[in-house]
Structures are given as C-alpha cells and as structure tokens.
Design a protein around this motif. Sequence first.
Motif, PDB file in Angstrom:
ATOM      1  N   ILE A   1      -0.918  -4.906  -6.705  1.00 12.82           N
ATOM      2  CA  ILE A   1       0.154  -3.899  -6.617  1.00 12.82           C
ATOM      3  C   ILE A   1       1.306  -4.425  -5.774  1.00 12.82           C
ATOM      4  O   ILE A   1       2.484  -4.268  -6.131  1.00 12.82           O
ATOM      5  CB  ILE A   1      -0.395  -2.578  -6.038  1.00 12.82           C
ATOM      6  N   LEU A   2       0.998  -5.063  -4.652  1.00 18.23           N
ATOM      7  CA  LEU A   2       2.035  -5.595  -3.759  1.00 18.23           C
ATOM      8  C   LEU A   2       2.828  -6.717  -4.422  1.00 18.23           C
ATOM      9  O   LEU A   2       3.957  -7.007  -4.030  1.00 18.23           O
ATOM     10  CB  LEU A   2       1.417  -6.089  -2.460  1.00 18.23           C
ATOM     11  N   SER A   3       2.234  -7.376  -5.414  1.00 19.82           N
ATOM     12  CA  SER A   3       2.927  -8.481  -6.082  1.00 19.82           C
ATOM     13  C   SER A   3       3.891  -8.008  -7.165  1.00 19.82           C
ATOM     14  O   SER A   3       4.727  -8.784  -7.623  1.00 19.82           O
ATOM     15  CB  SER A   3       1.901  -9.427  -6.707  1.00 19.82           C
ATOM     16  N   LEU A   4       3.787  -6.745  -7.555  1.00 15.87           N
ATOM     17  CA  LEU A   4       4.607  -6.244  -8.658  1.00 15.87           C
ATOM     18  C   LEU A   4       6.071  -6.108  -8.275  1.00 15.87           C
ATOM     19  O   LEU A   4       6.397  -5.818  -7.122  1.00 15.87           O
ATOM     20  CB  LEU A   4       4.083  -4.866  -9.113  1.00 15.87           C
ATOM     21  N   GLU A   5       6.944  -6.288  -9.237  1.00 15.63           N
ATOM     22  CA  GLU A   5       8.384  -6.048  -9.065  1.00 15.63           C
ATOM     23  C   GLU A   5       8.958  -6.820  -7.871  1.00 15.63           C
ATOM     24  O   GLU A   5       9.803  -6.319  -7.138  1.00 15.63           O
ATOM     25  CB  GLU A   5       8.653  -4.553  -8.890  1.00 15.63           C
ATOM     26  N   HIS A   6       8.482  -8.037  -7.680  1.00 16.52           N
ATOM     27  CA  HIS A   6       8.962  -8.881  -6.581  1.00 16.52           C
ATOM     28  C   HIS A   6       8.825  -8.188  -5.228  1.00 16.52           C
ATOM     29  O   HIS A   6       9.716  -8.255  -4.381  1.00 16.52           O
ATOM     30  CB  HIS A   6      10.413  -9.285  -6.819  1.00 16.52           C
ATOM     31  N   GLY A   7       7.702  -7.511  -5.028  1.00 17.09           N
ATOM     32  CA  GLY A   7       7.444  -6.899  -3.724  1.00 17.09           C
ATOM     33  C   GLY A   7       8.020  -5.503  -3.563  1.00 17.09           C
ATOM     34  O   GLY A   7       8.232  -5.055  -2.444  1.00 17.09           O
ATOM     35  N   LEU A   8       8.250  -4.782  -4.671  1.00 14.07           N
ATOM     36  CA  LEU A   8       8.810  -3.430  -4.592  1.00 14.07           C
ATOM     37  C   LEU A   8       7.964  -2.512  -3.727  1.00 14.07           C
ATOM     38  O   LEU A   8       8.491  -1.683  -2.988  1.00 14.07           O
ATOM     39  CB  LEU A   8       8.928  -2.850  -6.010  1.00 14.07           C
ATOM     40  N   PHE A   9       6.634  -2.672  -3.782  1.00 11.91           N
ATOM     41  CA  PHE A   9       5.747  -1.731  -3.107  1.00 11.91           C
ATOM     42  C   PHE A   9       5.366  -2.178  -1.698  1.00 11.91           C
ATOM     43  O   PHE A   9       4.578  -1.497  -1.027  1.00 11.91           O
ATOM     44  CB  PHE A   9       4.483  -1.504  -3.953  1.00 11.91           C
ATOM     45  N   VAL A  10       5.939  -3.275  -1.238  1.00 12.56           N
ATOM     46  CA  VAL A  10       5.654  -3.758   0.120  1.00 12.56           C
ATOM     47  C   VAL A  10       6.099  -2.733   1.156  1.00 12.56           C
ATOM     48  O   VAL A  10       5.470  -2.580   2.207  1.00 12.56           O
ATOM     49  CB  VAL A  10       6.360  -5.109   0.369  1.00 12.56           C
ATOM     50  N   LYS A  11       7.172  -1.984   0.862  1.00 13.15           N
ATOM     51  CA  LYS A  11       7.693  -1.030   1.845  1.00 13.15           C
ATOM     52  C   LYS A  11       6.724   0.114   2.127  1.00 13.15           C
ATOM     53  O   LYS A  11       6.903   0.845   3.096  1.00 13.15           O
ATOM     54  CB  LYS A  11       9.035  -0.460   1.366  1.00 13.15           C
ATOM     55  N   PHE A  12       5.684   0.257   1.290  1.00 11.57           N
ATOM     56  CA  PHE A  12       4.720   1.324   1.510  1.00 11.57           C
ATOM     57  C   PHE A  12       3.480   0.847   2.279  1.00 11.57           C
ATOM     58  O   PHE A  12       2.515   1.598   2.421  1.00 11.57           O
ATOM     59  CB  PHE A  12       4.308   1.934   0.170  1.00 11.57           C
ATOM     60  N   GLU A  13       3.522  -0.387   2.731  1.00 14.84           N
ATOM     61  CA  GLU A  13       2.463  -0.876   3.595  1.00 14.84           C
ATOM     62  C   GLU A  13       2.664  -0.309   4.996  1.00 14.84           C
ATOM     63  O   GLU A  13       3.799  -0.039   5.405  1.00 14.84           O
ATOM     64  CB  GLU A  13       2.497  -2.410   3.652  1.00 14.84           C
ATOM     65  N   PRO A  14       1.558  -0.166   5.812  1.00 15.95           N
ATOM     66  CA  PRO A  14       0.157  -0.494   5.475  1.00 15.95           C
ATOM     67  C   PRO A  14      -0.610   0.659   4.833  1.00 15.95           C
ATOM     68  O   PRO A  14      -1.777   0.511   4.535  1.00 15.95           O
ATOM     69  CB  PRO A  14      -0.435  -0.830   6.845  1.00 15.95           C
ATOM     70  N   THR A  15       0.072   1.824   4.648  1.00 10.89           N
ATOM     71  CA  THR A  15      -0.641   3.001   4.129  1.00 10.89           C
ATOM     72  C   THR A  15      -1.282   2.727   2.774  1.00 10.89           C
ATOM     73  O   THR A  15      -2.415   3.149   2.514  1.00 10.89           O
ATOM     74  CB  THR A  15       0.333   4.190   4.007  1.00 10.89           C
ATOM     75  N   LEU A  16      -0.568   2.012   1.917  1.00 13.22           N
ATOM     76  CA  LEU A  16      -1.069   1.748   0.566  1.00 13.22           C
ATOM     77  C   LEU A  16      -2.406   1.022   0.600  1.00 13.22           C
ATOM     78  O   LEU A  16      -3.412   1.502   0.053  1.00 13.22           O
ATOM     79  CB  LEU A  16      -0.028   0.939  -0.214  1.00 13.22           C
ATOM     80  N   SER A  17      -2.452  -0.130   1.264  1.00  5.76           N
ATOM     81  CA  SER A  17      -3.693  -0.925   1.302  1.00  5.76           C
ATOM     82  C   SER A  17      -4.798  -0.203   2.065  1.00  5.76           C
ATOM     83  O   SER A  17      -5.972  -0.262   1.675  1.00  5.76           O
ATOM     84  CB  SER A  17      -3.415  -2.284   1.951  1.00  5.76           C
ATOM     85  N   GLN A  18      -4.425   0.488   3.153  1.00  7.45           N
ATOM     86  CA  GLN A  18      -5.442   1.195   3.942  1.00  7.45           C
ATOM     87  C   GLN A  18      -6.102   2.296   3.119  1.00  7.45           C
ATOM     88  O   GLN A  18      -7.332   2.452   3.160  1.00  7.45           O
ATOM     89  CB  GLN A  18      -4.807   1.778   5.199  1.00  7.45           C
ATOM     90  N   THR A  19      -5.298   3.061   2.389  1.00  6.84           N
ATOM     91  CA  THR A  19      -5.864   4.153   1.594  1.00  6.84           C
ATOM     92  C   THR A  19      -6.769   3.620   0.492  1.00  6.84           C
ATOM     93  O   THR A  19      -7.856   4.156   0.253  1.00  6.84           O
ATOM     94  CB  THR A  19      -4.737   5.001   0.979  1.00  6.84           C
ATOM     95  N   ILE A  20      -6.328   2.559  -0.181  1.00  6.03           N
ATOM     96  CA  ILE A  20      -7.147   1.968  -1.242  1.00  6.03           C
ATOM     97  C   ILE A  20      -8.472   1.453  -0.672  1.00  6.03           C
ATOM     98  O   ILE A  20      -9.537   1.642  -1.274  1.00  6.03           O
ATOM     99  CB  ILE A  20      -6.373   0.825  -1.935  1.00  6.03           C
ATOM    100  N   ALA A  21      -8.402   0.836   0.526  1.00  6.14           N
ATOM    101  CA  ALA A  21      -9.624   0.320   1.149  1.00  6.14           C
ATOM    102  C   ALA A  21     -10.533   1.449   1.619  1.00  6.14           C
ATOM    103  O   ALA A  21     -11.754   1.410   1.411  1.00  6.14           O
ATOM    104  CB  ALA A  21      -9.258  -0.591   2.323  1.00  6.14           C
ATOM    105  N   GLU A  22      -9.944   2.471   2.248  1.00  8.97           N
ATOM    106  CA  GLU A  22     -10.752   3.581   2.768  1.00  8.97           C
ATOM    107  C   GLU A  22     -11.441   4.342   1.650  1.00  8.97           C
ATOM    108  O   GLU A  22     -12.567   4.805   1.807  1.00  8.97           O
ATOM    109  CB  GLU A  22      -9.868   4.527   3.577  1.00  8.97           C
ATOM    110  N   LYS A  23     -10.777   4.488   0.514  1.00 11.48           N
ATOM    111  CA  LYS A  23     -11.361   5.204  -0.614  1.00 11.48           C
ATOM    112  C   LYS A  23     -12.167   4.280  -1.524  1.00 11.48           C
ATOM    113  O   LYS A  23     -12.696   4.711  -2.548  1.00 11.48           O
ATOM    114  CB  LYS A  23     -10.262   5.905  -1.419  1.00 11.48           C
ATOM    115  N   ALA A  24     -12.242   2.989  -1.119  1.00 13.10           N
ATOM    116  CA  ALA A  24     -13.027   1.996  -1.870  1.00 13.10           C
ATOM    117  C   ALA A  24     -12.634   1.970  -3.351  1.00 13.10           C
ATOM    118  O   ALA A  24     -13.478   1.955  -4.247  1.00 13.10           O
ATOM    119  CB  ALA A  24     -14.525   2.267  -1.718  1.00 13.10           C
TER     120      ALA A  24
END
Length: 237
Positions: free
Chosen positions: A119-142
């Motif tokens: 997801i972070l690699s898409l659109e040349h880093g478009l979704f990087v601005k939503f870190e760290p919530t994005l990765s944390q939520t995906i990890a916490e919800k497995a």
Amino acid sequence: HSSSLSRENVEELALKYVDLEEENSILKANLCSAEKQKQMLSDTVATLKTNLSNAQQQNEMLSAQMHELRREYQVQQTTIAEQKALICELQQQVRANKTVTFDVTQYEEWDSQTVSAWILSLEHGLFVKFEPTLSQTIAEKAIDGNDLAQINSHKFWKQCGISDYVDRETLMQHLQTLFNGAHKQNNQHPHQIPVAYAHAQPMMQSAMHHIHAPQPPTQRVQSVHQYDVEGGGTLYM
C-alpha cells in the motif's frame, strides 16, 4: 383713604405670596425629580465605567491570546514546512532505492507487513502521509492478503487513518484491480514496485507526528491495467 389702599395692597401681596408658594412647591418637585434623574445618570455612568474597565481587561487578555496564537501558528507552519520537506526527501529516497518484488498474483499469501509495504508503495508514496496509523492498524488487526477482499471499504480504511475520501477511493480501486488481475495472470509475470520504507520508517513516523492533513496526491489512478514502474520493469494488474 390711605387705610383702604393699604388693605388692598395687603390682599394683593397675600395673593402673590400664595402664587409664589405654589411656584415654589412646583420648583421643589422639579428639583427633586432632577436630583433623582441625576442620581440615575450617575449610577449609569458608574456602570458604564465598570463595563468599560472590564472590556478593556478582556481586550488586553484577548490581545495577549492572539499574540500567543500567532506565535504558535508561525511555529506550527515552520514545523509543517520542515516535515513536508522531510517527507518529500524520504519519498525521493524511496523512488531512488532498489525495487522489492511483490507477486500480486499471490496477494492472498501476503502477511500484514507485506500488505502495508505494498500500500505504501502505491502512487509513488501517496499513502505515506497516513503513517504510522495505517501500518499499525493493519498489524494490530492482523490483516493479511487473504483478508483484503473482505475489508476493502471506506469504513475500514478510514479506521486506518486514511481521512481523505478520494485517497480511499484510489486505494480501493488499486485493490479491486489487484483482485481482478490476480485471477487473470496465473503467475505469468513478475511484478516489481519501488519501495524502501524499512530504513525510512522511523524518520517517517517522526515526520508524520506533526502533520495530520492529507497532502495532494502526485497522481490519481482511476483504472490501472498496466504501467511502468521506477527502477525498471512493468506492473501488470
């Protein structure tokens, strides 16, 4: 004869005295009313002076608060500008770095970390601005690749911190293309997308701590079937 004139004068004077007494009573009443009005005006003036003093104190307090808010705003603007510059630099580092292979035809086998990295690699880093919530939520919800089709909704991605509606739509379209492409490719093509967030993530988390508003995307993809990626290779989806 003079005695008669004296009586007439006395009677005239008596009448004038009565008239003067009546006028005096009227004047006394008017004076009393004027004194009451004067007191009322004095009380009104005192109240206005008190209100003016309170307003001046409030104005001084508000002026001090405005000065402090302007100072904080300037500090925040400076911080935001610095963090934007840092994010831009990190995104450039990501694009300049080596590529990591994502086998999008086997996305159902991805673990949570691979899902986040993709997801972070898409659109040349478009979704990087939503870190760290994005990765944390995906990890916490497995959330792994096998869950993507079930959780691909505005509600879930908003929980992951993707606050911008258009950004969520963009991600959901990428995922839908991923689902459709995986059934068509049958492992016929290797897939490479630039990503290098492992070394940059601590700096990225520090940068995103100060920035909450989503930044304009560098590119919007409405329907993607094939496009070239930086670092060489072509992504088929």
